[in-house]
Design an enzyme around this catalytic site. Structure first.
Site, mmCIF file in Angstrom:
data_model
loop_
_atom_site.group_PDB
_atom_site.id
_atom_site.type_symbol
_atom_site.label_atom_id
_atom_site.label_comp_id
_atom_site.label_asym_id
_atom_site.label_seq_id
_atom_site.Cartn_x
_atom_site.Cartn_y
_atom_site.Cartn_z
ATOM 1 N N GLY A 230 102.278 -36.511 35.972
ATOM 2 C CA GLY A 230 102.555 -35.506 34.962
ATOM 3 C C GLY A 230 102.910 -36.090 33.615
ATOM 4 O O GLY A 230 103.307 -37.256 33.491
ATOM 5 N N GLY B 157 104.216 -44.136 33.062
ATOM 6 C CA GLY B 157 104.791 -44.859 34.201
ATOM 7 C C GLY B 157 106.026 -44.282 34.836
ATOM 8 O O GLY B 157 106.070 -44.133 36.048
ATOM 9 N N GLU C 252 97.795 -40.238 29.748
ATOM 10 C CA GLU C 252 96.922 -39.082 29.464
ATOM 11 C C GLU C 252 97.050 -38.624 28.012
ATOM 12 O O GLU C 252 96.738 -37.471 27.677
ATOM 13 C CB GLU C 252 97.254 -37.916 30.401
ATOM 14 C CG GLU C 252 96.934 -38.167 31.854
ATOM 15 C CD GLU C 252 95.452 -38.330 32.144
ATOM 16 O OE1 GLU C 252 94.647 -38.395 31.192
ATOM 17 O OE2 GLU C 252 95.108 -38.400 33.334
ATOM 18 N N HIS D 10 101.019 -31.237 31.623
ATOM 19 C CA HIS D 10 100.055 -31.653 32.645
ATOM 20 C C HIS D 10 100.830 -31.994 33.915
ATOM 21 O O HIS D 10 101.817 -32.741 33.860
ATOM 22 C CB HIS D 10 99.254 -32.868 32.173
ATOM 23 C CG HIS D 10 98.437 -33.487 33.267
ATOM 24 N ND1 HIS D 10 97.371 -32.835 33.840
ATOM 25 C CD2 HIS D 10 98.558 -34.661 33.921
ATOM 26 C CE1 HIS D 10 96.862 -33.598 34.792
ATOM 27 N NE2 HIS D 10 97.562 -34.712 34.863
ATOM 28 N N HIS E 184 100.584 -31.901 38.659
ATOM 29 C CA HIS E 184 99.736 -31.894 39.847
ATOM 30 C C HIS E 184 100.287 -30.854 40.820
ATOM 31 O O HIS E 184 100.731 -31.209 41.926
ATOM 32 C CB HIS E 184 99.699 -33.280 40.484
ATOM 33 C CG HIS E 184 99.127 -34.354 39.592
ATOM 34 N ND1 HIS E 184 99.188 -35.685 39.898
ATOM 35 C CD2 HIS E 184 98.469 -34.283 38.411
ATOM 36 C CE1 HIS E 184 98.597 -36.394 38.939
ATOM 37 N NE2 HIS E 184 98.170 -35.562 38.013
ATOM 38 N N HIS F 197 92.174 -33.453 40.657
ATOM 39 C CA HIS F 197 93.202 -34.124 39.876
ATOM 40 C C HIS F 197 94.470 -33.273 39.710
ATOM 41 O O HIS F 197 95.513 -33.611 40.256
ATOM 42 C CB HIS F 197 92.594 -34.514 38.517
ATOM 43 C CG HIS F 197 93.556 -35.189 37.600
ATOM 44 N ND1 HIS F 197 93.187 -35.714 36.392
ATOM 45 C CD2 HIS F 197 94.892 -35.415 37.694
ATOM 46 C CE1 HIS F 197 94.233 -36.257 35.801
ATOM 47 N NE2 HIS F 197 95.284 -36.074 36.562
#
Ligand code: ZN
Length: 213
Positions: free
Chosen positions: A32, A49, A79, A98, A100, A161
């Site tokens: 994310g 990271g 990203e 963003h 998942h 993704h």
């Protein structure tokens, strides 16, 4: 359209949303990334990271719209190109999330979008969620995959993704992510029960019109 956040408020907003994403199980590990457009047009974004739930205010990175870091310290999210493309193409976008989300991403793994008119809140909040073709995370191809959809959508499923949402504020971008995952759970449940009834064309159109008001 809002004018963008101050650095101080944007930092607090990002840390709060990272915590919510983690608490709701929408991200795990280093998944994310979250960003906000600041008042001066630069972008405040989570670093690469780290587990987002561990990110501190001083870890956040400022970049300009071309992606050049304006702060020393950690590297920006891997990203970043996706975030920049959204800000470049959507002047109304003040924040990008963003994540998942596991059930919504399950639909994206199964090759399904969220465009069918099933739940009013999906149409009202997001106007339908397209499925973007797979592209390798962190590459320009991933940013390119948004192009055909960016004008007309505020939420996106990324094949195999995850999901990305934008908004006029970070709270709204985050609400869209939460609502997308919630809707995915509901549709999944309806499938388990054996039937997904779509809204009629006239009801769906009424919702689309009220979204455009
Ligand atoms: Zn991702």
């Amino acid at each position: 359209m809002s004018d963008g956040r101050s650095r101080e408020r944007a930092g607090a907003d990002i840390l709060r949303v990272c915590r919510r994403l983690y608490d709701r199980g929408l991200i795990a590990g280093p998944d994310g990334n979250v960003s906000v457009r600041l008042r001066d047009g630069t972008i405040l974004v989570t670093p690469a990271g780290l587990s987002k739930v561990d990110v501190r205010d001083e870890d956040l990175v400022i970049v300009n719209l071309e992606g050049n870091p304006q702060t020393q310290g950690l590297a920006p999210s891997s990203e970043l190109l996706m975030h920049l493309r959204i800000y470049q193409r959507r002047p109304d976008a003040m924040a990008v999330v963003h994540a998942h989300p596991p059930v919504a991403t399950g639909f994206a793994v199964a090759g399904e979008d969220f465009v069918a008119p099933v739940l009013p809140e999906v149409i009202l909040q997001m106007g339908g969620v397209p499925l973007l073709p797979y592209a390798t995370p962190g590459t320009p191809a991933l940013a390119d995959s948004f192009e055909p959809f960016l004008d007309r959508h505020d939420a996106f499923l990324l094949a195999n993704h995850g999901a990305t949402t934008l908004g006029p504020t970070l709270d709204i971008a985050n609400q869209r992510m939460e609502s997308l995952e919630h809707a995915a759970r509901i549709v999944f449940t309806a499938r388990m029960l054996g039937k997904v009834n779509e809204l009629s064309a006239s009801y769906a159109e009424a919702l689309r019109l009220s979204r455009e008001d």
